[in-house]
Write an enzyme that holds these catalytic residues in place. Structure first.
Site, PDB file in Angstrom:
ATOM      1  N   CYS A 134      12.347  -6.954   7.117  1.00  0.00           N
ATOM      2  CA  CYS A 134      11.232  -7.905   7.071  1.00  0.00           C
ATOM      3  C   CYS A 134      10.669  -8.015   5.661  1.00  0.00           C
ATOM      4  O   CYS A 134       9.905  -7.143   5.219  1.00  0.00           O
ATOM      5  CB  CYS A 134      10.137  -7.471   8.048  1.00  0.00           C
ATOM      6  SG  CYS A 134       8.683  -8.517   7.984  1.00  0.00           S
ATOM      7  N   CYS A 137       6.832  -8.375   5.512  1.00  0.00           N
ATOM      8  CA  CYS A 137       6.087  -7.130   5.755  1.00  0.00           C
ATOM      9  C   CYS A 137       6.180  -6.171   4.572  1.00  0.00           C
ATOM     10  O   CYS A 137       5.216  -5.484   4.257  1.00  0.00           O
ATOM     11  CB  CYS A 137       6.633  -6.397   6.983  1.00  0.00           C
ATOM     12  SG  CYS A 137       7.109  -7.434   8.356  1.00  0.00           S
ATOM     13  N   ASP A 138       7.339  -6.099   3.934  1.00  0.00           N
ATOM     14  CA  ASP A 138       7.588  -4.984   3.010  1.00  0.00           C
ATOM     15  C   ASP A 138       7.806  -5.356   1.548  1.00  0.00           C
ATOM     16  O   ASP A 138       7.967  -4.455   0.712  1.00  0.00           O
ATOM     17  CB  ASP A 138       8.809  -4.182   3.503  1.00  0.00           C
ATOM     18  CG  ASP A 138       8.547  -3.542   4.859  1.00  0.00           C
ATOM     19  OD1 ASP A 138       7.375  -3.263   5.148  1.00  0.00           O
ATOM     20  OD2 ASP A 138       9.498  -3.336   5.627  1.00  0.00           O
TER      21      ASP A 138
END
Ligand code: NAP
Length: 314
Positions: A134, A137-138
């Site tokens: 992701c 997200c990261d």
């Protein structure tokens, strides 16, 4: 007396949330079940450029947040529970979660799909320690570091472009010498100064003690193995595989007809079991996008409404 919902929807991605919206607007007693984070795959993507009405700064998470709000506004209930089994044999369907058992006159399966894993050694151990599925997200964790994106499809190239906003350098590692991604997406990627490409390459092994330290690449043409080590000053780098998706359907195996793990339906989202409908990426279909998932969800809810009217006389 046990509570019987009109519709239990399994999965809260765009398909499940659209089904929830349509079902609750039709005044059906509606429950949306989700095992973890609401939103499905779309929350793992930053840019949603191809959903009508999406504007430049619309992100996956912001679109989903609005979908959830809208479904709840019309009365859909939402619960977090991981579904472990289902019993579709009776007129009242049973959906068994880790926390509770749910009963419903109809069920809409909208469980979607999950990222395909590379399957190389070290991938599982180093997930969350340098391996991520992701970018939204990261990406931030890899600010000024190097990142490798695996795959040559739309997801790989789009997410790689997003990662260039954070990382020092982003290298797309693809098993062939030509991308699968749409030409328009490719053109942007080839123009991006931070982007590099490693052709005819796969990953054999990811190594590291608690964090990625090196990766072993394999040339698919020559078979040559090359170990790439993290830059001394960085100590680590990121690996983002975007190599397609697999259906989330194990719990339905033997309970409903599956084709390669996907659920075949007719145009009205009927499965081969009366009162059970499927919507979104979990279906056998040609285009898996937010727009087609949302459309499926709407159709499934309307079909469920007619099914209930016909079979329960309401
Ligand atoms: P995809 O189109 O199936 O592409 C998967 C990529 O991973 C391919 O390049 C494939 O290589 C590679 N691959 C597959 N298995 C591999 C393995 N074991 N090892 C190494 N590489 C592997 O998947 P996707 O990019 O996630 O897209 C899924 C669907 O969503 C597509 O229909 C796509 O068009 C759509 N999508 C659209 C957009 C958009 O319109 N903006 C954005 C994202 C996704 P090969 O090319 O050699 O097969």
């Amino acid at each position: 007396m046990q509570k019987v919902y009109d519709v239990v929807i399994i999965g809260a991605g765009p398909a499940g949330l659209a089904a929830g919206l349509y079902a609750s607007r039709a005044k059906l007693k509606t429950l949306i079940l989700e095992k973890g984070k609401v939103g499905g795959q779309i929350v793992t993507t930053n840019e949603v450029a191809n959903y009508p009405g999406s504007i430049a700064d619309a992100t996956g998470p912001s679109l989903i947040a609005r979908m959830v709000e809208q479904a709840e506004e019309f009365g859909a209930e939402k619960k977090i529970d991981s579904i472990v089994d289902v019993d579709f044999t009776g007129k009242i369907k049973v959906v068994k979660g880790e926390k509770e058992e749910y009963h419903a006159k109809s069920v809409i399966i909208a469980t979607g799909a999950q990222p395909r894993k590379i399957g190389c050694s070290g991938e599982v151990e180093l997930t969350g320690k340098g391996v991520s599925y992701c970018a939204t997200c990261d990406a931030d964790f890899f600010t000024d570091l190097e990142v490798f994106v695996i795959g040559g499809g739309d997801s790989a190239v789009e997410e790689a472009m997003y990662l260039t906003k954070f990382a020092r350098k982003v290298t797309i590692v693809h098993r062939r010498d030509e991308l699968r991604a749409a030409k328009s997406i490719q053109e942007k990627a080839f123009k991006n100064d931070k982007m590099e490409f490693m052709w005819d390459t796969t990953i054999e092994e990811i190594k590291g003690d608690g964090i990625i330290e090196s990766v072993v690449f394999k040339n698919t043409k020559t078979g040559e193995l090359i170990e790439y080590e993290a830059h001394e000053d960085d100590g680590t780098f990121g690996i983002f595989p975007f190599i397609g998706f697999l259906p989330i359907s194990e719990i339905f195996d033997g309970k409903i007809k599956l084709e390669n793990g996907y659920i075949p339906t007719d145009d009205n989202m009927n499965t081969d079991v009366d009162g059970v409908f499927a919507a979104g990426d979990i279906r056998v279909k040609s285009l898996r996008q937010v727009i087609t998932a949302a459309a499926d969800g709407a159709i499934a809810a309307v079909t469920a409404e007619k099914y209930i009217e016909h079979n329960f006389g309401e």
